[in-house]
Design an enzyme around this catalytic site. Sequence first.
Site, mmCIF file in Angstrom:
data_model
loop_
_atom_site.group_PDB
_atom_site.id
_atom_site.type_symbol
_atom_site.label_atom_id
_atom_site.label_comp_id
_atom_site.label_asym_id
_atom_site.label_seq_id
_atom_site.Cartn_x
_atom_site.Cartn_y
_atom_site.Cartn_z
ATOM 1 N N LYS A 72 -41.117 -10.298 126.329
ATOM 2 C CA LYS A 72 -41.877 -11.558 126.313
ATOM 3 C C LYS A 72 -41.444 -12.333 125.078
ATOM 4 C CE LYS A 72 -45.976 -10.639 128.937
ATOM 5 N NZ LYS A 72 -47.117 -9.874 128.457
ATOM 6 N N HIS A 108 -43.667 -15.665 120.197
ATOM 7 C CA HIS A 108 -44.156 -17.049 120.120
ATOM 8 C C HIS A 108 -44.697 -17.415 118.747
ATOM 9 C CE1 HIS A 108 -48.226 -15.590 120.467
ATOM 10 N NE2 HIS A 108 -47.865 -14.883 121.525
ATOM 11 N N HIS A 118 -47.011 -15.173 116.952
ATOM 12 C CA HIS A 118 -46.369 -14.023 116.307
ATOM 13 C C HIS A 118 -45.708 -14.401 114.992
ATOM 14 C CE1 HIS A 118 -46.389 -12.148 120.481
ATOM 15 N NE2 HIS A 118 -47.165 -11.403 119.738
#
Length: 571
Positions: A128, A131, A134
Amino acid sequence: MINFKTEISKKISKVIDIDDKEINSYLEIPKDETMGEYALPCFRLAKELRKSPQNIAEEIKEKLEIDNDSFIEKIENVGGYLNFYIKQDILVKNILEKVDTQKEKYGSSTIGNGKNIVIDYSSPNIAKPFHVGHLRTTVIGAALYNIYKYLGYNVIGINHLGDWGTQFGKIIEGYKRWKDEYDIESDPINELTKIYVRINAACKEDETILEECRNTFKKLENGDEYCQQIWEKFRDLSLKEFQKVYDLLGSKFDSWNGEAFYKDKCKEVIDKLEEKGVLKESDGARIVDLQEKGINTPCIIEKTNGSTTYATRDIAAILYRARTYNFDKAIYVTSYEQTLHFKQIFEVAKLLGLDEKYTNNLIHVPFGMVHLKSGKISTRDGNIIKLEDLLNESIQRAKVIIEEKNPNLENKEDVAKKVGVGAVIFNDLSNSRIKDEIFDWDIILNFQGETGPYVQYTYVRTNSILSSIDKIPTYNEIKVEKLLDKHSIKVLKTINQFNDVLINATEKNEPSFVARYLIELAQNFSSFYNENKIIVEDNDTKNARVYLTKIVGQVLKQGAELLGIEMPERM
Ligand code: ARG
């Protein structure tokens, strides 16, 4: 060296018969500099002494006779606040002495010695996108890591990777079906995300596909070789992508034990909860009801199909970390969206019968969302902003500014990297973490604003002053009386607060205290610099001011490094 706060506390303690440690904890540093160096808010003692703050202040003031040898200049009662003024020459000498004693370790401490701090941060999810959320946990976590360490704690930084869970059944299933349609090797995360979106849609349409995905995850859990291989491949590819961001930010971790690490450690959790009689059946799943603890949503420990959950693995991790690291604090840095999750797992950890030493020291450190000022960040394929792109864009923009301001600068690439990355980090840390963050290039990279580049620029200014001097004076050569003007004292007092600021930052797990502090120091230095010529005829004055400039630079650099920001020497 005198610890004024301790000494004042002792003096007060003697005259009112309250423990000096207690007094010490009440003493404040007044915001308004005309109010002296320390203030005792007497309302804190009102209950205990059964008197009005005003009376308490008067009484203490009267009883505290100041002899000539004292370091205290005067004491004033202003509306129940007892203000202590320190003799300025003693104050300045004391600060300079403290800086000289600690040298390049100035601001550090041993208060953390013998204590273990576990910080769980960054923790992106495999396959994933890494983003913006994070980015925040990575930056906040790293800053806390450095600050704790500087205060003498033993710190363990853990990247609790999201590398396990039923979603891997889906991704593996999607991969099996469509791998030839996607260029996974060259852009793994974006391509795997597309597969994930597609398989999710397929699952919604067709129950049997969903069932297959569940079975695939079961297989993976049971160690099926094919599934295991693909999972490892996704993990490796993702880590390689994440590493690009970590390289730019300079992120390091002591442990990369992610969720998968706990897959064989969940059984103990389930057994223990069963043994304690707190595991309940609910629609085929097994849960812990937390209603009695004031939490309305139960914690799901085992899904209907027998798989463990994010929560189960986190509870297993608490056990593991207690045993392995014997932590004094276990800190989790995530967005506030996970507040409920952490409330749940912390409560379940108590039900497991884990020692209070651990359960009382599980700390969720939440942070707010990031809002992008639209249209300013270039995005690739729609909404997902790759952090690597974002950091590189910041570096590029920094380079344009440097090119404009200082075209002849050496090492422009290196400086642009420090400024660009530093700007993003500083922006992230400059407001209290729970506040939402606005991402706006014009603000972040403004050299005059309350920004990373401003702090760096101030540091560079101290540097260029020092490089114009033949010999930088040592502490012994400094004449205290040359630093008694208003601006010098203000700078010195700010320098004096460095260690307290770091301690406060760990008490609240709030790196923004350090970021705000650096802005204040930089601004106070700028006023000092604007008011006082540094290179003057009088040698003593020059030496004193050069020395002050040197220690400002030192603290700015140390503070920035604690936040994970590198300082350029020129810019
Ligand atoms: N992987 C999670 C996410 O991206 C964060 C994990 C935080 N740490 C933890 N121990 N739960 O949302």
